[in-house]
Design a protein around this motif. Structure first.
Motif, PDB file in Angstrom:
ATOM      1  N   ILE A 152       0.831  -1.204   0.000  1.00  0.00           N
ATOM      2  CA  ILE A 152       0.000   0.000   0.000  1.00  0.00           C
ATOM      3  C   ILE A 152       0.861   1.248   0.000  1.00  0.00           C
ATOM      4  CG2 ILE A 152      -1.758   1.293   1.279  1.00  0.00           C
ATOM      5  CD1 ILE A 152      -2.781  -1.407   2.317  1.00  0.00           C
ATOM      6  N   TRP A 165      -7.373   1.842  -6.983  1.00  0.00           N
ATOM      7  CA  TRP A 165      -6.549   1.869  -5.773  1.00  0.00           C
ATOM      8  C   TRP A 165      -7.343   2.367  -4.576  1.00  0.00           C
ATOM      9  CZ3 TRP A 165      -2.700  -0.349  -3.736  1.00  0.00           C
ATOM     10  CH2 TRP A 165      -1.629  -0.814  -4.509  1.00  0.00           C
ATOM     11  N   LYS A 167      -7.876   0.060  -1.289  1.00  0.00           N
ATOM     12  CA  LYS A 167      -7.335   0.438   0.013  1.00  0.00           C
ATOM     13  C   LYS A 167      -8.410   0.456   1.094  1.00  0.00           C
ATOM     14  CE  LYS A 167      -5.018   4.163  -1.298  1.00  0.00           C
ATOM     15  NZ  LYS A 167      -4.111   5.332  -1.203  1.00  0.00           N
TER      16      LYS A 167
END
Length: 224
Positions: free
Chosen positions: A137, A156, A160
């Motif tokens: 990450i 993304w 996340k």
């Protein structure tokens, strides 16, 4: 001998702090940009970080969050920003202390000694894994046996959110608000499209996902 990561983009301040750190028998690792700082903590494990927020490439608080995501060591913010809101923002993002510029060098080292005396925090969890793929990450990478997997910025942001709560349901409305904003709470079709794309890229069998799970009508879940 403690290793200190010093993140500062002003050459004169960087040089002066480096000299003072070495004079007090600290080992010093330096970075003058946010990216250099993030790269440093991906390969080194400093015992503490001295972080200037006024960096040329990234917002300093974003760099702070990135460092904190992969490093449990104490972080002292060194900043010319004296507003209370800025201090709260940095502390909430993971800083252990906040020192406003200009500061007395003796005070800085007293604070550094204090944070180094504290009991070390638990080490950060390992990088999330999706099948044969590993997600970093902090660096924004997904890698597997066949190399890197490219994700779009929106993919993304969605990923996340799920990885931050492994095994837990993330409501669809929360994802829509966080990724697109409150005005898009009724656009559930966005999620169907993006999750189909994520599964094509990340799941071994996109038609029968094992890690990016849909809870019909409720939300989504990352299953390690």
């Amino acid at each position: 001998m403690s290793l200190i990561l010093l993140v500062e983009d002003e050459p004169q301040i960087l040089r002066a702090l480096r000299i003072n750190l070495r004079a007090r028998r600290y080992s010093v690792l330096t970075a003058s940009t946010g990216q250099q700082a993030l790269d440093s903590v991906s390969t080194e494990t400093p015992d503490a970080v001295l972080l200037d927020l006024g960096l040329p490439d990234f917002d300093g608080v974003d760099v702070l969050r990135g460092i904190r995501a992969s490093l449990s060591a104490p972080i002292i913010v060194l900043s010319g920003r004296s507003e209370l809101e800025e201090k709260i923002r940095a502390l909430d993002a993971g800083a252990d202390d906040y020192l406003t510029k200009p500061f007395e060098i003796d005070e800085l080292f007293a604070r550094l000694r204090a944070v180094l005396r504290r009991t070390p925090a638990e080490p950060p969890p390992p990088d999330p894994v999706i099948g044969e793929l590993t997600v970093n990450i902090t660096r924004g990478t997904v890698t597997g046996p066949h190399g890197a997997v490219r994700l779009t910025p929106t993919e993304w942001r969605i990923l996340k959110l799920l990885l931050a709560a492994p095994g837990q349901l993330v409501p669809r409305l929360e994802i829509l608000r966080e990724v697109w904003g409150p005005e898009h709470e009724h656009h559930g079709n966005y999620l169907r499209v993006y999750f189909a794309g994520l599964r094509r890229k990340l799941e071994a069998d996109p038609a029968h996902p094992r890690h990016l799970i849909t809870e019909p009508g409720i939300g989504y879940r990352y299953q390690p």
